[in-house]
Motif scaffolding. Structure first.
Motif, PDB file in Angstrom:
ATOM      1  N   HIS A 196       0.829  -1.207   0.000  1.00 16.44           N
ATOM      2  CA  HIS A 196       0.000   0.000   0.000  1.00 16.44           C
ATOM      3  C   HIS A 196       0.865   1.259   0.000  1.00 16.44           C
ATOM      4  N   ALA A 197       0.299   2.348  -0.472  1.00 19.36           N
ATOM      5  CA  ALA A 197       0.971   3.643  -0.449  1.00 19.36           C
ATOM      6  C   ALA A 197       1.033   4.177   0.989  1.00 19.36           C
ATOM      7  N   ARG A 226      -1.513   9.285  -1.726  1.00 20.68           N
ATOM      8  CA  ARG A 226      -2.365   9.439  -2.896  1.00 20.68           C
ATOM      9  C   ARG A 226      -1.544   9.816  -4.128  1.00 20.68           C
ATOM     10  N   GLN A 249       1.569   8.893  -4.553  1.00 17.73           N
ATOM     11  CA  GLN A 249       2.260   7.656  -4.914  1.00 17.73           C
ATOM     12  C   GLN A 249       1.354   6.745  -5.737  1.00 17.73           C
ATOM     13  N   CYS A 250       0.070   6.698  -5.380  1.00 17.35           N
ATOM     14  CA  CYS A 250      -0.883   5.887  -6.144  1.00 17.35           C
ATOM     15  C   CYS A 250      -0.998   6.383  -7.577  1.00 17.35           C
ATOM     16  N   LYS A 276      -0.225   4.144 -10.757  1.00 18.03           N
ATOM     17  CA  LYS A 276      -1.226   3.954 -11.808  1.00 18.03           C
ATOM     18  C   LYS A 276      -0.635   4.282 -13.178  1.00 18.03           C
ATOM     19  N   THR A 293      -5.428   2.177  -1.902  1.00 17.27           N
ATOM     20  CA  THR A 293      -4.323   2.003  -2.849  1.00 17.27           C
ATOM     21  C   THR A 293      -4.772   1.224  -4.079  1.00 17.27           C
ATOM     22  N   LEU A 307      -7.222   3.437  -6.237  1.00  8.17           N
ATOM     23  CA  LEU A 307      -6.573   4.582  -6.869  1.00  8.17           C
ATOM     24  C   LEU A 307      -5.538   4.156  -7.912  1.00  8.17           C
ATOM     25  N   SER A 308      -4.841   3.049  -7.655  1.00 16.82           N
ATOM     26  CA  SER A 308      -3.746   2.633  -8.533  1.00 16.82           C
ATOM     27  C   SER A 308      -4.201   1.741  -9.679  1.00 16.82           C
ATOM     28  N   ALA A 322       3.834   1.800  -1.979  1.00 22.77           N
ATOM     29  CA  ALA A 322       3.315   1.832  -3.350  1.00 22.77           C
ATOM     30  C   ALA A 322       4.214   1.129  -4.367  1.00 22.77           C
TER      31      ALA A 322
END
Length: 224
Positions: free
Chosen positions: A10-11, A33, A35-36, A40, A67, A70-71, A179
């Protein structure tokens, strides 16, 4: 043939940013966020064309759920299923590593399938939650169970969004920065006693290049 695994940490979450382990099931920080967003963009443009993600498995904790969504949103929008799995939660029973009741998570994350989550979640301390206890025996058994389950799945490529402690001590022996991710294949085919993973050369320092290259022995430094 067993699937290829993309193991993701996770981020950054609030407990990472503040070093406050008493925050219950923390959300991502603003940096997390960001990092996500980087992860992505990287996944969309950098993952080799022969890798086509078939399934996303996510620890049912807020920071991993955020994570994953968003990713890997573009994959989910294309129809890749995302399923929560209690086996991939973090190791300790500290507030930051203790989850939220599934009824609340279902309302907060309707895109995720929570139907297969162990009903004992988020319990880690009672006899009913013994499989999730913070002990070497429990974590090693949980890691073996998670890998056996993945090994026998029909998908070709599975993304798992989990936690550094469990990924490092219970699964792969590698470090994971927030992340960052690593790609593995199972070393052998046929039902093995131990599920060994062979990492892709391209992710030796993490797929984003953010992680340490050193390794540890799976199970080391866990309480007996």
């Amino acid at each position: 043939m067993p699937p290829t695994l993309i193991l993701v940490r996770h981020a950054e979450a609030l407990h990472n940013a503040t070093r406050d382990w008493f925050i219950h099931d923390p959300v991502l920080s603003e940096l997390g966020r960001q990092q996500c967003a980087e992860l992505k963009d990287h996944m969309i443009t950098k993952i080799p064309s022969e890798i086509e993600v078939d399934l996303i498995i996510v620890s049912p904790m807020i920071r991993t759920l955020e994570t994953a969504l968003l990713s890997f949103g573009p994959f989910i929008e294309q129809g890749v299923p995302i399923r929560a799995h209690a086996g991939w939660q973090e190791t300790t029973a500290k507030p930051c590593d203790t989850g939220t009741p599934i009824s609340q998570l279902e309302a907060q994350f309707p895109q995720v399938d929570f139907s297969g989550v162990d009903p004992v979640f988020p319990d880690k301390t009672s006899p009913a939650g013994a499989a999730y206890k913070f002990s070497k025996q429990a974590i090693m058994a949980r890691g073996h169970s998670c890998l056996r389950e993945l090994y026998n799945r029909p998908e070709k490529v599975i993304v798992v969004v989990s936690h550094s402690g469990f990924l490092k001590r219970g699964i792969s022996g590698h470090y994971y920065f927030n992340a960052d991710y690593r790609i593995f294949d199972f070393e052998t085919e046929g039902e093995p006693e131990t599920y060994l993973l062979k990492q892709w050369e391209a992710t030796k320092k993490g797929g984003l290049g953010w992680s340490l290259e050193e390794t540890v022995q799976v199970g080391d430094e866990l309480p007996e």
